[in-house]
Design a protein around this motif. Structure first.
Motif, mmCIF file in Angstrom:
data_model
loop_
_atom_site.group_PDB
_atom_site.id
_atom_site.type_symbol
_atom_site.label_atom_id
_atom_site.label_comp_id
_atom_site.label_asym_id
_atom_site.label_seq_id
_atom_site.Cartn_x
_atom_site.Cartn_y
_atom_site.Cartn_z
ATOM 1 N N GLY A 55 0.806 -1.213 0.000
ATOM 2 C CA GLY A 55 0.000 0.000 0.000
ATOM 3 C C GLY A 55 0.841 1.266 0.000
ATOM 4 O O GLY A 55 0.354 2.331 -0.347
ATOM 5 N N GLN A 56 2.108 1.141 0.393
ATOM 6 C CA GLN A 56 3.019 2.300 0.298
ATOM 7 C C GLN A 56 3.210 2.609 -1.185
ATOM 8 O O GLN A 56 3.178 1.706 -2.018
ATOM 9 C CB GLN A 56 4.362 1.914 0.923
ATOM 10 N N LEU A 59 8.139 2.157 -5.497
ATOM 11 C CA LEU A 59 9.338 2.867 -5.917
ATOM 12 C C LEU A 59 9.205 3.394 -7.337
ATOM 13 O O LEU A 59 9.583 4.522 -7.629
ATOM 14 C CB LEU A 59 10.554 1.937 -5.821
ATOM 15 N N HIS A 60 8.650 2.599 -8.236
ATOM 16 C CA HIS A 60 8.572 3.033 -9.633
ATOM 17 C C HIS A 60 7.604 4.201 -9.817
ATOM 18 O O HIS A 60 7.650 4.877 -10.834
ATOM 19 C CB HIS A 60 8.202 1.864 -10.553
ATOM 20 N N ARG A 61 6.754 4.473 -8.837
ATOM 21 C CA ARG A 61 5.877 5.649 -8.919
ATOM 22 C C ARG A 61 6.431 6.828 -8.121
ATOM 23 O O ARG A 61 6.045 7.967 -8.352
ATOM 24 C CB ARG A 61 4.475 5.295 -8.418
ATOM 25 N N ARG A 62 7.345 6.542 -7.177
ATOM 26 C CA ARG A 62 7.942 7.631 -6.384
ATOM 27 C C ARG A 62 9.034 8.355 -7.158
ATOM 28 O O ARG A 62 9.294 9.518 -6.925
ATOM 29 C CB ARG A 62 8.559 7.064 -5.097
#
Length: 159
Positions: A55-56, A59-62
């Motif tokens: 749910g965090q 990484l690929h979207r941050r």
């Protein structure tokens, strides 16, 4: 201590067998079959997408997006004159056509677009057909007494 047949051992974890899950309490992996109690991964049919982080924000979207991919880019297989010179000397070739690159081992497919680069020297006159030539390659081929033919078969025009 010297290594010999009497004191050889397998490396750590070399002989560990497959995890046999759900085969009774004695196996150490009975009852919940290593899935734990309740929770997201405990039920059958549970599967998470690659890169899911509970749910965090993954990484690929941050990470920020950078650059772009040109969808109209044309890829060429580059071949230097050193390779052509060595193959020509080895096989005794005086002419290299578009069909010959695969046969001579200069490229992996007949469909590839080929560009000749001028790294190296030619000692013999060779007629070379390719889709593109660098200026230095074209000059070196003509200096050695050969011809640089662009894909259709016409000689490269001097600019």
């Amino acid at each position: 201590m010297a290594k010999n047949l009497s004191n050889l051992r397998a490396p750590k974890k070399a002989n560990i067998g497959r995890k046999r899950v759900g085969r009774g309490m004695g196996s150490g992996m009975g009852k919940t079959s290593t899935r734990g109690h309740k929770g997201q991964g405990s039920r059958s049919g549970s599967s998470l997408m690659r890169g899911f982080e509970g749910g965090q924000m993954p990484l690929h979207r941050r990470l920020p997006k950078r650059g772009f991919t040109n969808i109209f880019r044309v890829e060429y297989t580059v071949i230097n004159l050193t390779r052509i010179a060595s193959v020509a000397a080895e096989k005794g070739v005086s002419e290299i056509g578009l069909d010959d690159y695969k046969k001579l081992g200069l490229c992996s497919s007949k469909k590839e677009l080929i560009k000749i680069l001028g790294n190296g020297e030619l000692t013999s006159a060779i007629t070379i057909s390719a889709h593109k030539f660098s200026k230095s390659a074209q000059e070196k081929i003509e200096k050695a007494g050969g011809k640089a033919l662009v894909a259709g078969g016409e000689a490269v025009a001097k600019a």
